[in-house]
Scaffold this motif. Structure first.
Motif, PDB file in Angstrom:
ATOM      1  N   UNK A  13       0.842  -1.196   0.000  1.00 43.70           N
ATOM      2  CA  UNK A  13       0.000   0.000   0.000  1.00 43.70           C
ATOM      3  C   UNK A  13       0.882   1.252   0.000  1.00 43.70           C
ATOM      4  N   UNK A  14       0.573   2.189  -0.864  1.00 43.89           N
ATOM      5  CA  UNK A  14       1.309   3.457  -0.920  1.00 43.89           C
ATOM      6  C   UNK A  14       0.421   4.529  -0.299  1.00 43.89           C
ATOM      7  N   UNK A  15       0.897   5.106   0.800  1.00 42.54           N
ATOM      8  CA  UNK A  15       0.069   6.003   1.618  1.00 42.54           C
ATOM      9  C   UNK A  15       0.757   7.362   1.754  1.00 42.54           C
ATOM     10  N   UNK A  16      -0.024   8.422   1.566  1.00 42.26           N
ATOM     11  CA  UNK A  16       0.509   9.780   1.703  1.00 42.26           C
ATOM     12  C   UNK A  16       0.079  10.359   3.049  1.00 42.26           C
ATOM     13  N   UNK A  17       1.054  10.839   3.793  1.00 37.10           N
ATOM     14  CA  UNK A  17       0.802  11.531   5.059  1.00 37.10           C
ATOM     15  C   UNK A  17       0.873  13.031   4.783  1.00 37.10           C
TER      16      UNK A  17
ATOM     17  N   UNK B 140       5.702   6.501  11.039  1.00 35.90           N
ATOM     18  CA  UNK B 140       6.323   5.325  11.656  1.00 35.90           C
ATOM     19  C   UNK B 140       5.365   4.137  11.766  1.00 35.90           C
ATOM     20  N   UNK B 141       4.156   4.305  12.334  1.00 36.16           N
ATOM     21  CA  UNK B 141       3.286   3.128  12.458  1.00 36.16           C
ATOM     22  C   UNK B 141       2.812   2.580  11.118  1.00 36.16           C
ATOM     23  N   UNK B 142       2.590   3.438  10.124  1.00 42.84           N
ATOM     24  CA  UNK B 142       2.180   2.941   8.811  1.00 42.84           C
ATOM     25  C   UNK B 142       3.308   2.154   8.146  1.00 42.84           C
ATOM     26  N   UNK B 143       4.536   2.671   8.264  1.00 41.70           N
ATOM     27  CA  UNK B 143       5.683   1.954   7.703  1.00 41.70           C
ATOM     28  C   UNK B 143       5.901   0.632   8.430  1.00 41.70           C
ATOM     29  N   UNK B 144       5.692   0.631   9.732  1.00 39.73           N
ATOM     30  CA  UNK B 144       5.851  -0.600  10.526  1.00 39.73           C
ATOM     31  C   UNK B 144       4.878  -1.678  10.060  1.00 39.73           C
ATOM     32  N   UNK B 145       3.720  -1.259   9.566  1.00 32.61           N
ATOM     33  CA  UNK B 145       2.720  -2.211   9.072  1.00 32.61           C
ATOM     34  C   UNK B 145       2.950  -2.596   7.616  1.00 32.61           C
ATOM     35  N   UNK B 146       4.034  -2.089   7.029  1.00 36.07           N
ATOM     36  CA  UNK B 146       4.421  -2.516   5.696  1.00 36.07           C
ATOM     37  C   UNK B 146       4.134  -1.555   4.571  1.00 36.07           C
ATOM     38  N   UNK B 147       3.547  -0.407   4.852  1.00 27.93           N
ATOM     39  CA  UNK B 147       3.192   0.531   3.784  1.00 27.93           C
ATOM     40  C   UNK B 147       4.419   1.278   3.269  1.00 27.93           C
ATOM     41  N   UNK B 148       4.337   1.686   2.011  1.00 29.79           N
ATOM     42  CA  UNK B 148       5.270   2.681   1.500  1.00 29.79           C
ATOM     43  C   UNK B 148       4.662   4.036   1.820  1.00 29.79           C
ATOM     44  N   UNK B 149       5.329   4.811   2.649  1.00 29.37           N
ATOM     45  CA  UNK B 149       4.746   6.050   3.158  1.00 29.37           C
ATOM     46  C   UNK B 149       5.470   7.250   2.554  1.00 29.37           C
ATOM     47  N   UNK B 150       4.700   8.138   1.950  1.00 30.71           N
ATOM     48  CA  UNK B 150       5.234   9.355   1.353  1.00 30.71           C
ATOM     49  C   UNK B 150       4.734  10.559   2.146  1.00 30.71           C
ATOM     50  N   UNK B 151       5.564  11.561   2.246  1.00 26.65           N
ATOM     51  CA  UNK B 151       5.204  12.769   2.991  1.00 26.65           C
ATOM     52  C   UNK B 151       4.871  13.898   2.029  1.00 26.65           C
ATOM     53  N   UNK B 152       3.664  14.435   2.181  1.00 29.89           N
ATOM     54  CA  UNK B 152       3.235  15.600   1.429  1.00 29.89           C
ATOM     55  C   UNK B 152       2.498  16.536   2.380  1.00 29.89           C
ATOM     56  N   UNK B 153       3.233  17.382   3.112  1.00 27.72           N
ATOM     57  CA  UNK B 153       2.542  18.300   4.015  1.00 27.72           C
ATOM     58  C   UNK B 153       1.549  19.170   3.254  1.00 27.72           C
TER      59      UNK B 153
ATOM     60  N   UNK C 182      -1.735   5.911  -8.669  1.00 28.45           N
ATOM     61  CA  UNK C 182      -0.792   5.017  -7.994  1.00 28.45           C
ATOM     62  C   UNK C 182      -0.615   5.331  -6.515  1.00 28.45           C
ATOM     63  N   UNK C 183      -1.532   6.102  -5.958  1.00 30.05           N
ATOM     64  CA  UNK C 183      -1.544   6.340  -4.509  1.00 30.05           C
ATOM     65  C   UNK C 183      -2.754   5.620  -3.936  1.00 30.05           C
ATOM     66  N   UNK C 184      -2.534   4.713  -3.001  1.00 24.96           N
ATOM     67  CA  UNK C 184      -3.635   3.936  -2.441  1.00 24.96           C
ATOM     68  C   UNK C 184      -4.446   4.737  -1.429  1.00 24.96           C
ATOM     69  N   UNK C 185      -3.744   5.525  -0.608  1.00 22.88           N
ATOM     70  CA  UNK C 185      -4.423   6.278   0.452  1.00 22.88           C
ATOM     71  C   UNK C 185      -3.795   7.662   0.596  1.00 22.88           C
ATOM     72  N   UNK C 186      -4.637   8.621   0.957  1.00 21.22           N
ATOM     73  CA  UNK C 186      -4.177   9.933   1.415  1.00 21.22           C
ATOM     74  C   UNK C 186      -4.841  10.189   2.754  1.00 21.22           C
ATOM     75  N   UNK C 187      -4.048  10.428   3.781  1.00 16.62           N
ATOM     76  CA  UNK C 187      -4.595  10.676   5.113  1.00 16.62           C
ATOM     77  C   UNK C 187      -4.993  12.141   5.249  1.00 16.62           C
ATOM     78  N   UNK C 188      -6.109  12.384   5.918  1.00 22.54           N
ATOM     79  CA  UNK C 188      -6.618  13.742   6.106  1.00 22.54           C
ATOM     80  C   UNK C 188      -6.929  13.911   7.591  1.00 22.54           C
ATOM     81  N   UNK C 189      -6.148  14.727   8.277  1.00 23.71           N
ATOM     82  CA  UNK C 189      -6.229  14.782   9.740  1.00 23.71           C
ATOM     83  C   UNK C 189      -6.800  16.087  10.280  1.00 23.71           C
TER      84      UNK C 189
END
Length: 510
Positions: free
Chosen positions: A262-266, A278-291, A439-446
């Motif tokens: 899973x490719x996830x954008x924080x 950190x927790x998303x990567x620990x669960x196996x995701x490819x984590x990208x940062x886009x403030x 090609x982005x599986x998830x985008x987090x919205x906080x």
């Protein structure tokens, strides 16, 4: 007479092993010398996340990438390294894997010795050992493999000494690990077969080991060349030859993690992103940062300073974010005051993240609502709000619900902006193309502010991914913008958001 300038003392060169890919696999010593380096010359296969260890202002130079511009020659690398060290700079030569395993360390060490430049070799985890561990392939087993051989698949064509002895390799009593063996698979496999190694010998191929997109295939020695050609396999690949390569794929722990693939954008501000990264990567995701937003101090501190000067008048200090805690207490300290100034007031925090930030400063929240949003905080406070004075320490933008409800309940409310929230206008260079291509599986919205900023940045392109919302308020904002959240956290915290994404990903696999 003006004394002549003394030449700068020669700086040290550190040949540092970056490990195979996962940035967490660099050694403590490697991270330490990166942090104080003036110049870093790095291989393109070294994970660029490792450069986060470097100090601001360090000179960072990629030595080139196959197919993307010119690769620096070894002579040029040596010259640049020696020139920087001769100018008195601390130089890190960052190499993928271990510096002494198929990384041309001998040539660089020889040049440094000849130039009388002091150096240190900082070991790294070499790719063969990492590939075996991350693919669940123990390189040694007491019944099947009592030895390991590391073999190059690309010998120097100008080599004058003895070339690979395939007879010895074919009879080797253990596991063979081939580096750089993809394009030469037909050559080395034929060599082993001709020397008598069985065509049914198990072979495992591990591509991009320890990266979130790691791939593992199993075949045999007789079929490996055709497999490589048919799949058009590209480096970097480690090839394991021997009985251990037949290990059950159930042993491959790495790609069985719940968010693997899973490719996830924080989208949180960079300084706050780690509690999702950190927790998303620990669960196996490819984590990208886009403030999506940036946080900074207010342009004008005078309203905050005025409130601090009369803190003894307030019954409650109300914090609606960890940023508010950070900037308010920082300002308090800069004015020559400390926590004793807060002794007369009680403290309310909107959620556990805000309470945790208070605890970092040895402060405990007197009130924490059961549900982590402004309405719940208002409900918890307004029962005894009459004749109470509240100081709301807030962002430059946000909802007015807390102030309105406390005022309606008979409280006296003063609000001061202790930090500013600003939209990020331009996306990171790699994010927009990935989003456009789906090609982005998830985008987090906080937060609602992040939702609006993302919409301004990407618009309808956000329909090409799944949006993970932290709360009903954030979800409502997304819907106002014409966007539908795929999941919503049931607990309005970062761990709650991670849990929601994990649960949704698991349901898709069932």
């Amino acid at each position: 007479m003006v004394p002549a300038e003394q030449p700068a003392a020669t700086g040290n060169v550190y040949l540092v092993g970056a490990g195979p890919g996962d940035p967490g696999l660099i050694t403590l010593r490697g991270a330490e010398v990166l942090a104080r380096a003036d110049v870093v010359l790095y291989d393109y296969l070294a994970n660029p996340q490792l450069l986060q260890h470097c100090r601001a202002g360090a000179e960072l130079l990629c030595l080139g990438q196959h197919g993307r511009g010119r690769l620096l020659t070894q002579q040029e690398v040596n010259e640049r390294t020696i020139a920087a060290a001769s100018a008195g700079k601390s130089v890190v030569r960052l190499k993928c894997g271990d510096p002494t395993v198929f990384a041309r360390a001998a040539e660089e060490i020889g040049a440094l010795v000849a130039a009388k430049v002091p150096f240190e070799i900082v070991p790294g985890i070499t790719a063969a050992f990492a590939a075996a561990s991350y693919a669940g392939l123990p390189l040694t087993q007491k019944e099947q493999a009592s030895a390991v051989a590391i073999v190059t698949g690309q010998e120097n064509p100008e080599k004058t000494g003895e070339r690979l002895n395939y007879g010895a390799l074919a009879s080797f009593p253990g596991t063979l690990c081939f580096y750089m063996g993809v394009t030469s698979a037909r050559e080395w496999s034929r060599g082993l077969l001709t020397a008598g190694k069985s065509p049914s010998t198990p072979v495992a191929l591990v591509r991009r080991c320890s990266f979130p997109d790691q791939q593992v295939w199993q075949t045999t020695l007789g079929e490996v060349a055709a497999f490589v050609e048919q799949t058009k396999l590209r480096p970097p690949v480690i090839i394991v030859v021997g009985e251990v390569a037949a290990a059950s794929r159930d042993w491959s722990w790495f790609d069985q993690r719940p968010l693997f693939g899973q490719r996830i954008v924080v989208t949180r501000p960079a300084h706050q992103a780690e509690d999702l990264l950190a927790p998303l990567a620990e669960l196996g995701a490819e984590v990208l940062l886009q403030p999506a937003i940036e946080i900074g101090p207010p342009a004008d501190w005078s309203p905050v300073d005025a409130a601090i000067s009369k803190l003894n008048e307030f019954h409650w200090l109300v914090f609606s974010s960890s940023n508010g805690v950070h900037y308010f207490l920082q300002r308090l300290w800069s004015l020559g005051k400390d926590l004793r100034t807060l002794a007369q007031a009680k403290i309310a925090a909107i959620g556990p993240g805000t309470a945790a930030e208070l605890e970092k400063h040895s402060l405990r929240a007197d009130l924490l609502p059961d549900e982590f949003r402004a309405e719940a905080l208002a409900d918890a406070l307004k029962g005894s709000a009459r004749d109470q004075k509240f100081l709301l320490l807030r962002a430059s933008r946000g909802r007015e619900v807390l102030a309105e409800e406390l005022t309606a309940a008979g409280g006296s409310v003063e609000q001061v902006v202790v930090y500013e929230s600003r939209d990020v206008a331009q996306p990171a260079s790699e994010i927009a193309p990935l989003l456009s291509a789906g090609k982005l599986d998830w985008v987090t919205v906080t937060s609602s502010a992040i939702a609006r900023s993302l919409h301004a940045m990407f618009g309808d392109q956000l329909h090409k991914t799944k949006l993970a919302s932290i709360s009903p308020i954030t979800s409502a904002t997304l819907r106002e913008l014409g966007l539908q959240p795929a999941v919503e956290a049931t607990t309005y915290t970062m761990p709650g958001l991670v849990a929601a994404v994990r649960s949704s990903a698991a349901s898709l696999l069932r």
